[in-house]
Design an enzyme around this catalytic site. Sequence first.
Site, short mmCIF file in Angstrom:
data_model
loop_
_atom_site.label_atom_id
_atom_site.label_comp_id
_atom_site.label_asym_id
_atom_site.label_seq_id
_atom_site.Cartn_x
_atom_site.Cartn_y
_atom_site.Cartn_z
CB SER A 82 -9.76 83.80 86.53
OG SER A 82 -8.81 84.01 85.52
CG ASP A 118 -4.79 77.65 86.30
OD1 ASP A 118 -4.70 78.05 85.12
OD2 ASP A 118 -5.51 78.18 87.16
CG HIS A 151 -8.03 79.01 85.08
ND1 HIS A 151 -7.30 79.65 86.06
CD2 HIS A 151 -8.82 79.98 84.52
CE1 HIS A 151 -7.62 80.93 86.09
NE2 HIS A 151 -8.54 81.15 85.17
#
Length: 283
Positions: free
Chosen positions: A148, A225, A257
């Site tokens: 991320s 996600d 995610h």
Amino acid sequence: MKELERHECCEGEVRFLTFPSQALGLPTKLGLFLPKAALEGKKVPVVYALAGLTCTQETFLIKANAVRYAAEHGLALVTPDTSPRGAQVAAEDEAYDLGTGAGFYVDATAQPWAAHYRMWSYVGQELPGVLEAAFPLDGERCGIMGHSMGGMGALAFGLRNPRKWKTVSAFAPICAPARVPWGQKVTETYFGGDEAQWRHYDPCLLLTEGYRTAGKILVDQGLKDEFLPILCPDLLEQAAREAGQPLELRRHKLYDHSYWFVQSFIASQILHHARGLTSQPGG
């Protein structure tokens, strides 16, 4: 450097450490996995793993299930914190995506953030030097990966300094931060509204400006996600294609995610680094 914890794991050791960072102007913490060979005094290749928003130096080592694979391939793992702690900036705890736990691996240029929010200098310069002086880590065989926000950082470090970061990978990275709400908050706060600062850190902009990694970038992205619309993997793929940058972007239909996603593909990402940093087949 002070040791906070030590745990035997996979014939190696996981350690949590702290030291006074000159780049950050504050004490900082990090995690370190040393494989068996390092404990025997042999220099080993090392992968730096950058965590995402809200995470700490513990998150990747505990949740990613990466240690067993790093041990298998004889790799050390370094897990820095995601931001300075205790900077006492008035607004640093008001939102999860800015301030504490959200350093974005950039050097802030606007006050009062610029005094301590210097994660780019810390991760890219100070931390490797400190660790390579203290432990048997091979500074010529370094890889970088991230999840991320950390994936954004890993891509930027790899693109801007391919001599240092020989292998690069990411899970669900923020690919075009200058174009999305997370990055816009950083622009206003850390950069004082100066959008041009993103040319130093935005993976897509770096590719456009001619930066390249030492080898192929590996990226895994879940198609369930919840942040997919603002991660912009398609823009990264387009920028890499136009720049001639080798990129393997693997899309996974059923994954989100979370660290469940990271766990699912960590073995192949660690193998990607092992092949590039050691003499293993396929490197």
